[in-house]
Enzyme design. Structure first.
Site, PDB file in Angstrom:
ATOM      1  N   ILE A 188       5.804  -3.456  -7.543  1.00 13.35           N
ATOM      2  CA  ILE A 188       5.298  -2.019  -7.358  1.00 13.35           C
ATOM      3  C   ILE A 188       5.517  -0.357  -6.441  1.00 13.35           C
ATOM      4  O   ILE A 188       4.455  -1.414  -5.833  1.00 13.35           O
ATOM      5  CB  ILE A 188       3.197  -2.576  -7.760  1.00 13.35           C
ATOM      6  CG1 ILE A 188       3.152  -3.620  -8.049  1.00 13.35           C
ATOM      7  CG2 ILE A 188       2.676  -1.148  -7.716  1.00 13.35           C
ATOM      8  CD1 ILE A 188       1.914  -3.984  -8.087  1.00 13.35           C
ATOM      9  N   ARG A 189       6.268   0.437  -7.360  1.00 13.67           N
ATOM     10  CA  ARG A 189       7.328   1.257  -6.936  1.00 13.67           C
ATOM     11  C   ARG A 189       7.196   0.204  -5.501  1.00 13.67           C
ATOM     12  O   ARG A 189       7.530   0.867  -4.569  1.00 13.67           O
ATOM     13  CB  ARG A 189       6.075   2.174  -6.872  1.00 13.67           C
ATOM     14  CG  ARG A 189       5.212   3.156  -7.623  1.00 13.67           C
ATOM     15  CD  ARG A 189       4.144   3.784  -7.101  1.00 13.67           C
ATOM     16  NE  ARG A 189       4.601   5.228  -6.628  1.00 13.67           N
ATOM     17  CZ  ARG A 189       4.742   6.049  -5.842  1.00 13.67           C
ATOM     18  NH1 ARG A 189       3.808   5.627  -4.655  1.00 13.67           N
ATOM     19  NH2 ARG A 189       5.400   6.659  -5.076  1.00 13.67           N
ATOM     20  N   ARG A 230      13.135   2.988  -0.288  1.00  8.88           N
ATOM     21  CA  ARG A 230      11.786   3.087  -0.712  1.00  8.88           C
ATOM     22  C   ARG A 230      12.132   3.642  -1.946  1.00  8.88           C
ATOM     23  O   ARG A 230      12.504   4.315  -2.331  1.00  8.88           O
ATOM     24  CB  ARG A 230      10.104   4.706   0.408  1.00  8.88           C
ATOM     25  CG  ARG A 230      10.092   4.153   1.603  1.00  8.88           C
ATOM     26  CD  ARG A 230       9.264   5.316   2.003  1.00  8.88           C
ATOM     27  NE  ARG A 230       8.206   5.446   1.356  1.00  8.88           N
ATOM     28  CZ  ARG A 230       7.293   6.614   0.510  1.00  8.88           C
ATOM     29  NH1 ARG A 230       8.134   7.249   1.367  1.00  8.88           N
ATOM     30  NH2 ARG A 230       5.974   6.312   0.705  1.00  8.88           N
ATOM     31  N   CYS A 262       6.314  -5.756   0.126  1.00  6.51           N
ATOM     32  CA  CYS A 262       6.429  -4.214  -0.192  1.00  6.51           C
ATOM     33  C   CYS A 262       5.957  -3.325   1.380  1.00  6.51           C
ATOM     34  O   CYS A 262       7.482  -3.153   1.887  1.00  6.51           O
ATOM     35  CB  CYS A 262       5.058  -3.573  -1.641  1.00  6.51           C
ATOM     36  SG  CYS A 262       5.501  -2.282  -2.655  1.00  6.51           S
ATOM     37  N   HIS A 322       4.725  -8.635  -4.369  1.00  5.82           N
ATOM     38  CA  HIS A 322       3.554  -9.045  -4.071  1.00  5.82           C
ATOM     39  C   HIS A 322       3.140 -10.257  -4.338  1.00  5.82           C
ATOM     40  O   HIS A 322       2.017 -10.436  -5.141  1.00  5.82           O
ATOM     41  CB  HIS A 322       3.096  -7.861  -4.448  1.00  5.82           C
ATOM     42  CG  HIS A 322       2.258  -6.191  -4.371  1.00  5.82           C
ATOM     43  ND1 HIS A 322       1.813  -5.666  -3.426  1.00  5.82           N
ATOM     44  CD2 HIS A 322       2.970  -5.136  -5.211  1.00  5.82           C
ATOM     45  CE1 HIS A 322       1.875  -4.754  -3.714  1.00  5.82           C
ATOM     46  NE2 HIS A 322       3.204  -4.055  -3.881  1.00  5.82           N
ATOM     47  N   GLY A 381       0.692  -1.437  -0.221  1.00  4.51           N
ATOM     48  CA  GLY A 381       0.455  -0.211   0.282  1.00  4.51           C
ATOM     49  C   GLY A 381       0.954   1.051   0.344  1.00  4.51           C
ATOM     50  O   GLY A 381       1.974   1.914  -0.431  1.00  4.51           O
ATOM     51  N   GLU A 382       0.545   1.653   1.027  1.00  5.46           N
ATOM     52  CA  GLU A 382       1.271   3.443   1.152  1.00  5.46           C
ATOM     53  C   GLU A 382       2.076   3.365   2.477  1.00  5.46           C
ATOM     54  O   GLU A 382       1.046   3.468   3.097  1.00  5.46           O
ATOM     55  CB  GLU A 382       1.174   4.745   0.674  1.00  5.46           C
ATOM     56  CG  GLU A 382       1.454   5.803   0.180  1.00  5.46           C
ATOM     57  CD  GLU A 382       2.136   5.689  -0.152  1.00  5.46           C
ATOM     58  OE1 GLU A 382       2.244   5.341  -1.603  1.00  5.46           O
ATOM     59  OE2 GLU A 382       3.637   5.496  -0.695  1.00  5.46           O
ATOM     60  N   SER A 383       3.290   3.438   2.730  1.00  7.73           N
ATOM     61  CA  SER A 383       4.067   3.037   3.896  1.00  7.73           C
ATOM     62  C   SER A 383       3.758   4.289   4.603  1.00  7.73           C
ATOM     63  O   SER A 383       3.110   4.509   6.380  1.00  7.73           O
ATOM     64  CB  SER A 383       5.158   2.846   3.818  1.00  7.73           C
ATOM     65  OG  SER A 383       6.171   3.707   2.886  1.00  7.73           O
ATOM     66  N   GLU A 404       0.424 -11.250  -3.368  1.00 10.12           N
ATOM     67  CA  GLU A 404      -0.568 -11.663  -3.347  1.00 10.12           C
ATOM     68  C   GLU A 404      -1.101 -12.122  -4.658  1.00 10.12           C
ATOM     69  O   GLU A 404      -2.128 -12.134  -4.910  1.00 10.12           O
ATOM     70  CB  GLU A 404      -0.918 -11.300  -1.984  1.00 10.12           C
ATOM     71  CG  GLU A 404      -1.581  -9.539  -2.675  1.00 10.12           C
ATOM     72  CD  GLU A 404      -0.262  -8.694  -2.599  1.00 10.12           C
ATOM     73  OE1 GLU A 404       0.719  -9.576  -1.839  1.00 10.12           O
ATOM     74  OE2 GLU A 404       0.346  -7.439  -2.375  1.00 10.12           O
TER      75      GLU A 404
HETATM   76  N1  GLN Z   1       6.189   2.787  -2.554  1.00  8.80           N
HETATM   77  C1  GLN Z   1       4.515   2.773  -1.718  1.00  8.80           C
HETATM   78  C2  GLN Z   1       5.500   2.840  -0.401  1.00  8.80           C
HETATM   79  O1  GLN Z   1       6.759   3.693  -0.279  1.00  8.80           O
HETATM   80  C3  GLN Z   1       5.150   1.083  -1.420  1.00  8.80           C
HETATM   81  C4  GLN Z   1       4.460   0.767  -3.324  1.00  8.80           C
HETATM   82  C5  GLN Z   1       3.780  -0.850  -2.104  1.00  8.80           C
HETATM   83  O2  GLN Z   1       3.295  -1.072  -1.538  1.00  8.80           O
HETATM   84  N2  GLN Z   1       2.997  -1.577  -3.347  1.00  8.80           N
HETATM   85  O3  GLN Z   1       5.060   2.746   0.734  1.00  8.80           O
END
Ligand code: GLN
Length: 190
Positions: A136-137, A107, A80, A173, A48-50, A175
């Site tokens: 993913i990112r 990150r 992630c 990921h 997600g977004e940390s 999952e």
């Molecule tokens: N870029 C996100 C972060 O820094 C992590 C991306 C992800 O969980 N797919 O939190």
């Protein structure tokens, strides 16, 4: 008896983890409140977004509770953003990690042009068939402490999955693919 595995559901890709764990026979359910952490055999912190997740964890009074449970030996899998939250150090001031796994992470380590990609990687702990990894990112692991084993590397040597004691993490990921070996490995360890 089925293992009880909570999936932190403040934000991000938690439904997919619940699905894979359920298919493997675990009793998996979303966790949002401190009381829902009682009696778990394991916990997953999803992607997600940390930055958002670390803020919500503080708001929901989960941060110190999670640190305590980790100290008491609760197995935790972080993928992630979840891996970022497990780390001891994050090269970024916007996140307050839990600091419960002896790794340092960076990150968004792949920059803009290749911020998302898929690649088959060797994971000897899972047998001979490579693991299809979706990034993913994604963050990368820049340091592992004593007692932390790297489970997967990219062809250039970058560490992207690790296990240390009761903690297991990945930059990618697991999952989002049909390959349940990562979750099965976690369930086997708890
Ligand atoms: N870029 C996100 C972060 O820094 C992590 C991306 C992800 O969980 N797919 O939190």
């Amino acid at each position: 008896m089925a293992k009880k595995v909570g999936v932190l559901a403040l934000q991000g890709a938690f439904i997919e983890h619940i699905r894979v764990l359920g298919e493997l026979g675990a009793e998996a359910f979303p966790v949002r409140l401190p009381g829902e952490l009682d009696g778990l055999d394991g916990l997953v912190i999803p992607g997600g977004e940390s930055t958002t997740m670390s803020r919500l964890m503080l708001d929901y009074h989960l941060t110190d509770r999670l640190r305590g449970l980790a100290r008491d030996g609760l197995p935790i899998m972080g993928t992630c953003a979840g891996m970022i939250l497990l780390a001891k150090r994050v090269m970024d001031m916007d996140v307050e990690p839990l600091g419960i796994m002896d790794i340092d992470v960076r990150r968004n380590a792949f920059g803009r042009q290749v911020d998302s990609f898929e690649i088959d990687i060797e994971m000897p702990a899972f047998g001979e068939t490579p693991f299809h990894a979706v990034f993913i990112r994604a963050p990368v692991i820049e340091r592992v402490g004593d007692g932390v084993e790297v489970l997967a590397r990219l062809p250039d040597g970058t560490a992207v999955a690790a296990r240390g004691g009761d903690m297991i993490c990945s930059s990618f990921h697991p999952e989002l693919t049909c390959d349940p070996r990562f979750h099965a490995y976690f369930l086997g360890a708890i």
